[in-house]
Scaffold this motif. Structure first.
Motif, PDB file in Angstrom:
ATOM      1  N   LEU A  72     -13.589  -3.762  -5.225  1.00 28.85           N
ATOM      2  CA  LEU A  72     -12.707  -3.558  -4.003  1.00 28.85           C
ATOM      3  C   LEU A  72     -13.456  -3.152  -2.792  1.00 28.85           C
ATOM      4  N   VAL A  73     -13.391  -4.193  -1.772  1.00 34.47           N
ATOM      5  CA  VAL A  73     -13.795  -3.719  -0.264  1.00 34.47           C
ATOM      6  C   VAL A  73     -12.681  -2.894   0.376  1.00 34.47           C
ATOM      7  N   GLU A  74     -13.393  -1.970   1.023  1.00 35.44           N
ATOM      8  CA  GLU A  74     -12.414  -0.812   1.548  1.00 35.44           C
ATOM      9  C   GLU A  74     -11.712  -1.747   2.636  1.00 35.44           C
ATOM     10  N   PRO A  75     -10.270  -1.022   2.952  1.00 33.74           N
ATOM     11  CA  PRO A  75      -9.531   0.134   1.993  1.00 33.74           C
ATOM     12  C   PRO A  75      -8.980  -0.099   0.975  1.00 33.74           C
ATOM     13  N   GLY A  76      -9.357  -1.228   0.301  1.00 31.61           N
ATOM     14  CA  GLY A  76      -8.735  -1.200  -1.153  1.00 31.61           C
ATOM     15  C   GLY A  76      -7.353  -2.384  -1.137  1.00 31.61           C
ATOM     16  N   ILE A  77      -6.699  -1.947  -1.851  1.00 37.29           N
ATOM     17  CA  ILE A  77      -5.236  -2.513  -2.102  1.00 37.29           C
ATOM     18  C   ILE A  77      -4.213  -1.718  -0.973  1.00 37.29           C
ATOM     19  N   VAL A  78      -3.713  -2.413   0.069  1.00 37.77           N
ATOM     20  CA  VAL A  78      -2.964  -1.984   0.948  1.00 37.77           C
ATOM     21  C   VAL A  78      -1.950  -2.878   1.434  1.00 37.77           C
ATOM     22  N   SER A  79      -0.836  -2.713   2.471  1.00 39.36           N
ATOM     23  CA  SER A  79       0.003  -3.626   3.025  1.00 39.36           C
ATOM     24  C   SER A  79      -1.013  -4.424   3.782  1.00 39.36           C
ATOM     25  N   CYS A  80      -0.797  -5.932   3.624  1.00 41.68           N
ATOM     26  CA  CYS A  80      -1.791  -6.722   4.130  1.00 41.68           C
ATOM     27  C   CYS A  80      -1.980  -6.269   5.973  1.00 41.68           C
ATOM     28  N   ALA A  81      -0.686  -5.922   6.354  1.00 42.45           N
ATOM     29  CA  ALA A  81      -0.817  -5.802   7.827  1.00 42.45           C
ATOM     30  C   ALA A  81      -1.672  -4.480   8.261  1.00 42.45           C
ATOM     31  N   ARG A  82      -2.158  -3.675   7.076  1.00 44.25           N
ATOM     32  CA  ARG A  82      -3.223  -2.336   7.463  1.00 44.25           C
ATOM     33  C   ARG A  82      -4.450  -2.455   6.810  1.00 44.25           C
ATOM     34  N   TRP A  83      -4.673  -3.579   6.605  1.00 46.43           N
ATOM     35  CA  TRP A  83      -6.101  -3.757   6.041  1.00 46.43           C
ATOM     36  C   TRP A  83      -7.025  -4.215   7.168  1.00 46.43           C
ATOM     37  N   ARG A  84      -8.025  -3.068   7.301  1.00 43.77           N
ATOM     38  CA  ARG A  84      -8.911  -3.068   8.573  1.00 43.77           C
ATOM     39  C   ARG A  84      -8.320  -3.415   9.902  1.00 43.77           C
ATOM     40  N   ALA A  85      -7.003  -2.927   9.846  1.00 44.00           N
ATOM     41  CA  ALA A  85      -6.127  -3.096  11.244  1.00 44.00           C
ATOM     42  C   ALA A  85      -6.517  -1.921  12.114  1.00 44.00           C
ATOM     43  N   GLU A  86      -5.827  -2.227  13.527  1.00 43.24           N
ATOM     44  CA  GLU A  86      -5.764  -1.100  14.323  1.00 43.24           C
ATOM     45  C   GLU A  86      -4.882   0.077  13.804  1.00 43.24           C
ATOM     46  N   PRO A  87      -5.205   1.361  14.303  1.00 42.33           N
ATOM     47  CA  PRO A  87      -4.388   2.555  13.730  1.00 42.33           C
ATOM     48  C   PRO A  87      -2.909   2.165  14.346  1.00 42.33           C
ATOM     49  N   GLY A  88      -2.091   2.677  13.433  1.00 44.45           N
ATOM     50  CA  GLY A  88      -0.522   2.651  13.785  1.00 44.45           C
ATOM     51  C   GLY A  88       0.073   1.089  13.568  1.00 44.45           C
ATOM     52  N   ALA A  89      -0.667   0.115  12.639  1.00 43.72           N
ATOM     53  CA  ALA A  89      -0.188  -0.857  12.388  1.00 43.72           C
ATOM     54  C   ALA A  89       1.078  -0.743  11.508  1.00 43.72           C
ATOM     55  N   VAL A  90       2.121  -1.617  11.757  1.00 43.96           N
ATOM     56  CA  VAL A  90       3.376  -1.498  10.995  1.00 43.96           C
ATOM     57  C   VAL A  90       3.133  -1.928   9.517  1.00 43.96           C
ATOM     58  N   GLU A  91       3.844  -1.227   8.425  1.00 41.59           N
ATOM     59  CA  GLU A  91       3.468  -1.806   6.955  1.00 41.59           C
ATOM     60  C   GLU A  91       4.443  -2.658   6.704  1.00 41.59           C
ATOM     61  N   VAL A  92       3.931  -3.758   6.018  1.00 48.86           N
ATOM     62  CA  VAL A  92       4.987  -4.782   5.530  1.00 48.86           C
ATOM     63  C   VAL A  92       4.825  -4.975   4.062  1.00 48.86           C
ATOM     64  N   ALA A  93       5.876  -5.655   3.425  1.00 50.68           N
ATOM     65  CA  ALA A  93       6.122  -5.619   1.997  1.00 50.68           C
ATOM     66  C   ALA A  93       5.256  -6.753   1.328  1.00 50.68           C
ATOM     67  N   GLN A  94       3.642  -6.759   1.678  1.00 52.86           N
ATOM     68  CA  GLN A  94       2.946  -7.711   1.445  1.00 52.86           C
ATOM     69  C   GLN A  94       1.543  -7.002   0.962  1.00 52.86           C
ATOM     70  N   PHE A  95       1.103  -6.941  -0.187  1.00 49.33           N
ATOM     71  CA  PHE A  95      -0.094  -6.463  -0.472  1.00 49.33           C
ATOM     72  C   PHE A  95      -1.185  -7.386  -0.141  1.00 49.33           C
ATOM     73  N   GLY A  96      -2.157  -6.725   0.294  1.00 48.04           N
ATOM     74  CA  GLY A  96      -3.495  -7.706   0.785  1.00 48.04           C
ATOM     75  C   GLY A  96      -4.771  -6.854   0.109  1.00 48.04           C
ATOM     76  N   ALA A  97      -5.857  -7.845  -0.223  1.00 46.08           N
ATOM     77  CA  ALA A  97      -6.821  -7.086  -0.735  1.00 46.08           C
ATOM     78  C   ALA A  97      -7.989  -8.006  -0.651  1.00 46.08           C
ATOM     79  N   VAL A  98      -9.150  -7.616  -0.594  1.00 46.51           N
ATOM     80  CA  VAL A  98     -10.579  -8.368  -0.486  1.00 46.51           C
ATOM     81  C   VAL A  98     -11.489  -7.493  -1.416  1.00 46.51           C
ATOM     82  N   ALA A  99     -12.106  -8.460  -2.654  1.00 48.62           N
ATOM     83  CA  ALA A  99     -12.680  -7.814  -3.588  1.00 48.62           C
ATOM     84  C   ALA A  99     -13.898  -8.936  -3.852  1.00 48.62           C
ATOM     85  N   ARG A 100     -15.177  -7.941  -4.263  1.00 49.85           N
ATOM     86  CA  ARG A 100     -16.591  -8.709  -4.576  1.00 49.85           C
ATOM     87  C   ARG A 100     -16.742  -8.802  -5.875  1.00 49.85           C
ATOM     88  N   LYS A 101     -17.329 -10.052  -6.355  1.00 46.89           N
ATOM     89  CA  LYS A 101     -17.800 -10.081  -7.817  1.00 46.89           C
ATOM     90  C   LYS A 101     -19.300  -9.726  -7.868  1.00 46.89           C
TER      91      LYS A 101
END
Length: 266
Positions: free
Chosen positions: A236-265
Motif C-alpha cells: 500500500l502507498v501511504e495513506p493506505g485504505i481511506v475514503s477516496c476523498a481523503r487520499w493525499r487530500a488537503e486537511p479537512g477533506a470531507v469523508e465520503v463512502a467510497q474507499f480509495g487506495a493505491v498499491a505497488r507490486k
C-alpha cells in the motif's frame, strides 16, 4: 447461411434505461445523458444526498493518484478500465500534463462511451492515447488488446475506479484483479475505488436497491475487508485504505463512502 447483422453503435445505446456512465456524468454536471438518467440520478440523490459528493471525490482522487504515479512514482503507462464518459481531468490529460510521454489505454464496454471516444483519443505528441471496447470481466482479452500501445514488460498503473462494484460476484472480481496484476511487472501499481456501506454510507443501501431495480448495470457495495482483499500481496502507498476523498487530500477533506487506495507490486 444467414449473414451476421452488425448493429450500428447508436442503435445499441438505450435511451429508455438509465445507465451508470451517463448517470455518473449527470452527477458530475455533464450534459451527455438522457432524461431517464437524470430522473434516476435525481431519485438516487433524493435517497442518498451525498452521492454527488462521492462522484466528485472519486474524480478528484483520480487526479491526485495519476499525478503521484506519473510524477513521484515514475509510471509512464496507464490502463484505465471502466473509464466512463469523458469529462474534465481525464487520465491522459493529468498524466501527460505531468509527464508528456505517458501512454494511456482506456477500456469500456458502454456504447455511449465509445461514441464519445474521439474526445478521449487525444494525446501529447510525445505520448499515446488509445481506447478499446472490452468488458472488465474479460481481463485476458483486455491484456491482449493493449499492446502495442502499452509495453507489459514495463510498469503499468492499472486503474479500476468505481468498476469492481459492477462485478457482483466477489470471487470473479478478485480474479479480474489477480489476472491483471499477474500480467504486469514489479513496480506496477493498482489504483482502486469502491463504494461501501461503511464510512457513513449506511443510508446508501436503499438507494442501491432502487438503482438495481431501475438502472443498469447492477451494483454492490463492499466492506473494508473485502476491499483490502483486492490488494493482497501488494504494498500500500501511504495513506493506505481511506475514503477516496481523503487520499493525499488537503486537511479537512470531507469523508465520503467510497474507499480509495493505491498499491505497488513488489
Amino acid at each position: 447461411m444467414t449473414e451476421a447483422r452488425i448493429i450500428p453503435l447508436n442503435d445499441r445505446i438505450r435511451s429508455d434505461v438509465a445507465h451508470n456512465a451517463r448517470v455518473w456524468n449527470h452527477w458530475l454536471g455533464g450534459k451527455d445523458n438522457y432524461p431517464v438518467d437524470r430522473a434516476v440520478g435525481d431519485r438516487v440523490t433524493g435517497m442518498y444526498p451525498s452521492i454527488g459528493e462521492v462522484a466528485r471525490a472519486d474524480r478528484a482522487f483520480l487526479g491526485r493518484a495519476v499525478r503521484y504515479l506519473a510524477g513521484d512514482a515514475g509510471i509512464g503507462q496507464f490502463l484505465d478500465i471502466g473509464t466512463g464518459l469523458p469529462t474534465a481531468g481525464n487520465t491522459h490529460e493529468v498524466a501527460q500534463h505531468t509527464a508528456p510521454d505517458s501512454r494511456i489505454v482506456y477500456v469500456d464496454n458502454d456504447p455511449a462511451v465509445l461514441v464519445h471516444a474521439r474526445a478521449l483519443l487525444t494525446s501529447s505528441p510525445e505520448g499515446a492515447t488509445e481506447y478499446i471496447e472490452a468488458d472488465a470481466r474479460h481481463p485476458e482479452r483486455i491484456l491482449r488488446a493493449v499492446e502495442p500501445t502499452l509495453d507489459l514488460k514495463k510498469p503499468v498503473a492499472v486503474m479500476l475506479l468505481g468498476t469492481l462494484n459492477f462485478v457482483l460476484d466477489t470471487d470473479e472480481a478478485q480474479h479480474i484483479v489477480r489476472t491483471l496484476m499477474d500480467a504486469v511487472p514489479s513496480g506496477s501499481h493498482l489504483v482502486l475505488t469502491h463504494p461501501t456501506l461503511e464510512l457513513g454510507g449506511e443510508g446508501n443501501e436503499a438507494a442501491m436497491r432502487f438503482w438495481n431495480e431501475n438502472a443498469t448495470p447492477p451494483i454492490t457495495a463492499r466492506s473494508r475487508a473485502e476491499f483490502a482483499a483486492f490488494l493482497t500481496g501488494l504494498e500500500l502507498v501511504e495513506p493506505g485504505i481511506v475514503s477516496c476523498a481523503r487520499w493525499r487530500a488537503e486537511p479537512g477533506a470531507v469523508e465520503v463512502a467510497q474507499f480509495g487506495a493505491v498499491a505497488r507490486k513488489r
